[in-house]
Design an enzyme around this catalytic site. Structure first.
Site, PDB file in Angstrom:
ATOM      1  N   HIS A  99       0.839  -1.198   0.000  1.00 42.77           N
ATOM      2  CA  HIS A  99       0.000   0.000   0.000  1.00 42.77           C
ATOM      3  C   HIS A  99       0.875   1.248   0.000  1.00 42.77           C
ATOM      4  O   HIS A  99       1.988   1.240   0.494  1.00 42.77           O
ATOM      5  CB  HIS A  99      -0.986   0.019   1.164  1.00 42.77           C
ATOM      6  CG  HIS A  99      -0.370  -0.076   2.528  1.00 42.77           C
ATOM      7  ND1 HIS A  99       0.142  -1.243   3.049  1.00 42.77           N
ATOM      8  CD2 HIS A  99      -0.210   0.856   3.498  1.00 42.77           C
ATOM      9  CE1 HIS A  99       0.592  -1.028   4.264  1.00 42.77           C
ATOM     10  NE2 HIS A  99       0.391   0.249   4.570  1.00 42.77           N
ATOM     11  N   HIS A 101       0.718   5.351   0.966  1.00 41.53           N
ATOM     12  CA  HIS A 101       0.011   6.411   1.670  1.00 41.53           C
ATOM     13  C   HIS A 101       0.123   7.704   0.873  1.00 41.53           C
ATOM     14  O   HIS A 101       1.222   8.068   0.451  1.00 41.53           O
ATOM     15  CB  HIS A 101       0.655   6.680   3.040  1.00 41.53           C
ATOM     16  CG  HIS A 101       0.584   5.549   3.995  1.00 41.53           C
ATOM     17  ND1 HIS A 101      -0.352   5.517   5.010  1.00 41.53           N
ATOM     18  CD2 HIS A 101       1.335   4.430   4.114  1.00 41.53           C
ATOM     19  CE1 HIS A 101      -0.159   4.411   5.712  1.00 41.53           C
ATOM     20  NE2 HIS A 101       0.855   3.738   5.194  1.00 41.53           N
TER      21      HIS A 101
END
Length: 140
Positions: A99, A101
């Protein structure tokens, strides 16, 4: 992966504030945001780290990062934004699903992004440069 919270979000078994998704990626708000609009962008297929992803998927995920970052900048007239990506527990990756951010920055906000940089000696930088270039050349 059945016990992955992000896979559960992709499958719509867990709630999330979804901002954008396409065939390969999903962007949703972080539940513990550093700033307003803090967003996570993930591949819909489970890969533990970004370096585990095939190059083609990494490109598609970062296309979503670009698209959502642009929308956040426009919607909130940001002063900037930080992209943070952590691979592995030692790097403080809390969820073992790749992932990225997107952390919007506003005026005088002071989110802790996790490092206090110090200058390194030139010889150290030269050694690192040579080592990484050699590795990149061996992959070519």
């Amino acid at each position: 992966m059945t016990d992955c919270v992000f896979c559960s979000i992709v499958a719509e078994d867990s709630p999330a504030y979804r901002l954008y998704e396409d065939e390969h990626s999903l962007a949703f708000l972080d539940i513990e945001p550093a700033t307003r609009g803090h967003t996570l962008v993930i591949p819909k297929t489970h890969y533990e780290t970004t370096t585990d992803m095939p190059n083609s998927l990494a490109g598609r995920v970062f296309k979503t990062v670009h698209h959502v970052s642009d929308a956040l900048e426009s919607a909130y007239q940001l002063d900037g934004f930080a992209l943070v990506q952590e691979n592995g527990v030692k790097a403080h990756q809390d969820v073992p699903h790749a992932h990225i951010h997107i952390i919007p920055r506003y005026g005088d906000d002071v989110p802790d992004l996790g490092w206090s940089g110090e200058r390194v000696e030139e010889t150290t930088q030269q050694k690192v440069t040579a080592t990484v270039r050699d590795e990149l050349a061996s992959d070519a």
